[in-house]
Structures are given as structure tokens and as C-alpha cells.
Motif scaffolding. Structure first.
Motif, mmCIF file in Angstrom:
data_model
loop_
_atom_site.group_PDB
_atom_site.id
_atom_site.type_symbol
_atom_site.label_atom_id
_atom_site.label_comp_id
_atom_site.label_asym_id
_atom_site.label_seq_id
_atom_site.Cartn_x
_atom_site.Cartn_y
_atom_site.Cartn_z
ATOM 1 N N GLY A 38 33.601 -23.111 50.588
ATOM 2 C CA GLY A 38 33.580 -22.693 49.408
ATOM 3 C C GLY A 38 32.761 -22.426 48.219
ATOM 4 O O GLY A 38 33.839 -22.653 47.115
ATOM 5 N N VAL A 47 30.620 -18.477 51.948
ATOM 6 C CA VAL A 47 30.761 -19.611 52.471
ATOM 7 C C VAL A 47 29.533 -20.289 53.211
ATOM 8 O O VAL A 47 28.788 -19.858 53.375
ATOM 9 N N ASP A 61 33.246 -15.127 52.685
ATOM 10 C CA ASP A 61 33.407 -15.318 52.922
ATOM 11 C C ASP A 61 35.708 -15.238 53.620
ATOM 12 O O ASP A 61 35.838 -14.971 52.927
ATOM 13 N N SER A 71 36.378 -20.488 54.525
ATOM 14 C CA SER A 71 36.145 -21.975 53.405
ATOM 15 C C SER A 71 37.338 -23.043 54.617
ATOM 16 O O SER A 71 36.562 -24.414 54.469
#
Ligand code: FES
Ligand SMILES: [Fe+2]
Length: 348
Positions: A38, A47, A61, A71
Motif C-alpha cells: 500500500g 495498492v 487502494d 492493501s
């Protein structure tokens, strides 16, 4: 849109970071096949992971079900699975499976933004599109990265300071003999000088007039279509073994308005046994000293107030600082004007 609104938009873009650029986000080794990475750049959480072929994928993400961070999830067969209720997306941002809900209508929908990614010289770069340049231009990299004569190490650090402060710092060769005066490599040279600036087609070169090769005496800012980096040389004392100065290639990535990530390649033009000797000595003894110097920069920038620079009283030595600010401001203005024009056109 009135003048004040336009200006506010431009200021916000300068603070956030320019769109339509490639940005380094992490080291290559941080992105793996067995777990997601992440990261954050220009205020966006992304991510990254490697698919079955080892190719890096990068999407927002964000899990489209209820917003969990992907993530925190897992990599399944080259795709990313959410830890919260198992939803699976691929590298294009398309929902592949909603395992908790058979035949869910969301399957097959592309919902997350996906980003172009490239790996080079131990780092991962992500392209942040702009309205005028939705597709990435070629990622331009310094020639040292592909030359057989240069070798080096990448070091990265997150700093709690807006990226503009890190760029200002790199464009300011005069701070070397003050801030780093107690260091192994930057203790030398006169403490008074004048600076000169030469504009190039792609960037500029700022250097001290009175000395070369004694301290951090010049810096070159390279401004390409899709990115920006700098190079500078740091003299190396004889105690550091054979080979010439150390070259720093630096990239700065805005994380959000209050933090950035710096990517510095510490490089040297050394071949044969001298190369191996330096690489060994770097790992065994020199690296902590270089980190010590970088920490001096970090602490200075993190404690600085007035990040926008509005109250700065710049003098002759700040030629590079004002030039880099001007370049970023011009690019941000162009970007915002393009967006305003596109909005007007769409509204007609
Ligand atoms: S939040 Fe991701 S599956 Fe529910
Ligand atoms: Fe410094």
C-alpha cells in the motif's frame, strides 16, 4: 470561473503535485507476488502487487464493496482479494468475484482506477494521469541508470514536509557548507559565494561561481515531459577509496500536502575491482554516514514553517529555488487552464 478561483485551483495543484507525471513510489523489492503493497501519492492511496508473470499491477487502494483498504488483503492468482469479505479485483480495476454473494451483478464491472506502472533501476514508478495527458509519455530516466560505468544504491525516505520543500532544498547548493558542515563529505569550501543559473531546454543548472568540486557546488534539474529529477555531485575524500565524486540522482514524490517521499540514488563512476571495493565499503561503513547527512536535511525541512514560501526573503543564492518554483507554477497553471477550457467546452 473568476480570477481568484483559478488562482486557488493553481495553488492547490502546486501544493498537491503536478498531474501527468511519472512518480517513484517504492523500491522494486517492496512489491511482491505473495502480498500487496500500500502506498500513497498526490493524496491518492494505491495498492500494488505482482501478477503471476511478475508484472506489477496498481489500482486504487479501495474496495468497491465498503471501502476497505485492499492493501490489507491478499494476492490470489495474480489478482487482489479484499480481506473484509473476500471480493476479488484484477489489475485493470475490474471486479472478478464476489465470493460471499453467488452470481452477484457487480462481477465484470470495472470500478477502480488503474495506473500505469514501470520498474527501473530498483524503483517502481506510477503514472498519475492529467486531463491533457491521460496516457503516459515515455518515462525518461537519467543516463547513469543505463550506463555500465556507473553503479549505485537506491535509498528512500518519507519526510513530513511538502514536496516543494524537498525540491527547494535540492535546488539550493549553498546549504551544503552550512547545514552539512560537520559531515564526512560536505565539510569543505567557502561559506560565501555567488551563484549562477543556466537554463537548458529541459531544465536548468545552478552552480556556485567561486568553487567547483569542493562541496555540493552545483545541481542540475532535469524537467522532462513526464517527470522531474536532479543530479548533483558530492566530493569524496580519499578515505572513501578509489573512484571520483559521488553522484546523487534525486526524485521527489508528493505523498500528500504535508509529506513527501525522496528517492536518492547514490552513484559512483567506478569499474572493475574499484567498483567492488566501493560497493563493499558503502555497505560496511559509508551508508550510515550518508544517512546522517540526509537526516540533517529531513529535520531541517520538517521543522520549517510556511511551506508555501510566501514569506520567504529570497536573495541571490536562491536563483535555483525561485526557478524550480516558477517551473512548477507554470506547469500547474497550464494544467488548470486546460481543465477549465475542457469544462467550458463540455458545458457548451
Ligand atoms: S469491503 Fe471489501 S469485500 Fe467488503
Ligand atoms: Fe542537504
Amino acid at each position: 470561473m473568476n480570477k481568484a478561483e483559478r488562482r486557488a485551483k493553481i495553488d492547490a495543484r502546486v501544493k498537491q503535485g503536478l498531474l501527468g507525471r511519472w512518480y517513484a513510489i517504492c523500491k522494486s523489492t517492496e512489491v511482491r507476488k505473495d502480498r500487496p503493497y500500500g502506498g500513497k501519492l498526490l493524496g491518492r492511496k494505491v495498492v500494488l502487487w505482482r501478477d503471476e508473470d511478475g508484472k506489477i499491477q496498481c489500482i486504487e487502494d479501495y474496495c468497491p464493496h465498503r471501502g476497505a483498504a485492499l492493501s490489507l488483503g491478499e494476492v490470489h492468482d495474480g489478482n487482489i482479494g479484499c480481506r473484509y469479505h473476500g471480493l476479488v479485483l484484477d489489475g485493470t480495476g475490474t471486479i472478478l468475484r464476489v465470493p460471499a454473494m453467488p452470481e452477484c451483478a457487480f462481477e465484470g464491472r470495472k470500478v477502480n482506477e488503474a495506473y500505469a506502472v514501470q520498474e527501473a533501476n530498483d524503483a517502481v514508478y506510477v503514472y498519475i494521469p492529467s486531463k491533457e495527458r491521460p496516457e503516459p509519455p515515455k518515462l525518461q530516466l537519467p543516463e547513469e541508470f543505463t550506463s555500465k560505468d556507473w553503479t549505485g544504491f537506491l535509498c528512500t525516505a518519507a519526510w513530513q514536509a511538502n514536496y516543494q520543500l524537498a525540491l527547494d532544498n535540492l535546488a539550493d547548493p549553498m546549504h551544503g557548507c552550512y547545514l552539512h558542515a560537520s559531515s564526512f563529505t560536505l565539510a569543505f569550501g567557502a561559506k560565501q559565494d555567488l551563484l549562477k543559473l543556466d537554463n537548458h531546454d529541459n531544465g536548468f543548472h545552478v552552480s556556485r561561481v567561486g568553487q567547483v568540486g569542493e562541496n555540493f557546488d552545483w545541481v542540475e534539474m532535469v524537467v522532462e515531459e513526464g517527470g522531474l529529477y536532479c543530479r548533483l555531485d558530492i566530493p569524496y575524500p580519499p578515505a572513501a577509496g578509489p573512484g571520483g565524486h559521488m553522484r546523487i540522482i534525486g526524485f521527489v514524490t508528493p505523498i500528500d500536502d504535508d509529506s513527501c517521499k525522496v528517492f536518492f540514488w547514490r552513484m559512483r563512476m567506478v569499474t572493475g575491482t574499484a567498483r567492488e571495493a566501493w560497493r563493499f565499503m558503502y555497505r560496511a561503513a559509508l551508508e550510515p554516514r550518508h544517512w546522517h547527512v540526509l537526516e540533517q536535511d529531513r529535520i531541517m525541512l520538517e521543522e520549517m514553517t510556511d511551506a508555501a514560501g510566501r514569506r520567504d526573503m529570497l536573495y541571490q543564492h536562491d536563483l535555483g529555488v525561485s526557478r524550480i518554483r516558477q517551473l512548477v507554477l507554470n506547469a500547474a497553471s497550464e494544467q488548470v487552464d486546460f481543465e477549465i477550457a475542457a469544462e467550458l467546452e463540455a458545458a457548451e
